[in-house]
Design an enzyme around this catalytic site. Sequence first.
Site, PDB file in Angstrom:
ATOM      1  CG  ASP A  73      15.585  -6.066  15.864  1.00 36.12           C
ATOM      2  OD1 ASP A  73      14.643  -6.346  16.632  1.00 36.12           O
ATOM      3  OD2 ASP A  73      16.189  -6.929  15.200  1.00 36.12           O
TER       4      ASP A  73
HETATM    5 MG   LIG Z   1      19.649  -9.812  16.067  1.00 34.35          MG
END
Ligand SMILES: [Mg+2]
Length: 168
Positions: A73
């Site tokens: 991410d």
């Molecule tokens: Mg985050």
Amino acid sequence: MYFIKTCVPTPSLLYVDQIKNSIYIEYLDDCVTLKEWIDRLLSNKDEPSLDEAAKALGEVVAKLHLNGIIHGDLTTSNFLVRAGQMNEFQLIVIDFGLTTIESANNPEDKGVDLYVLERAFLSTHPNTEQLFKLVLKAYKHAYGGNSKDTFAKLDEVRLRGRKRTMVG
Ligand SMILES: [Mg+2]
Ligand SMILES: Nc1ncnc2c1ncn2[C@@H]1O[C@H](COP(=O)(O)OP(=O)(O)O)[C@@H](O)[C@H]1O
């Protein structure tokens, strides 16, 4: 098998509660997110500092990958910046919720990780294509060894992304 090649700064782990499935980590109250940091530098048109921030980002992602850590991410909200004296600063990696650890080198995972970063970076900070090129350049330099397959995968997923945009 990976060996720790170089350290990646993160908040310290304070406590693991196996009953509550919780971890407790250090709260860094002297930091801002890299997103805020870049936005501030963009509005001040501070190009030297922007270049330094891009370079540091490429280097820290290369360090993660050299240790077999696929963050999962990579966005500019998932790095904190601690500013020091003069123009010094340190990047700290956070938000390992989607992270995986490779047991053997897998350039494909790394290429996808870079693609996620590219998409996130360019959508969060529009018109920064040239700046993002510096991120990739610094990554390549810091990774050192063979990142050819990683970049080939990055090209492949970019192309797939583009085709999807044209069809959809
Ligand atoms: Mg985050
Ligand atoms: N250790 C920390 N110290 C200070 N701020 C933090 C810390 N961890 C997270 N944050 C802040 O909280 C935000 C959200 O945390 P994050 O771990 O990225 O969770 P998520 O994105 O899954 O909501 C970060 O972008 C950052 O602003």
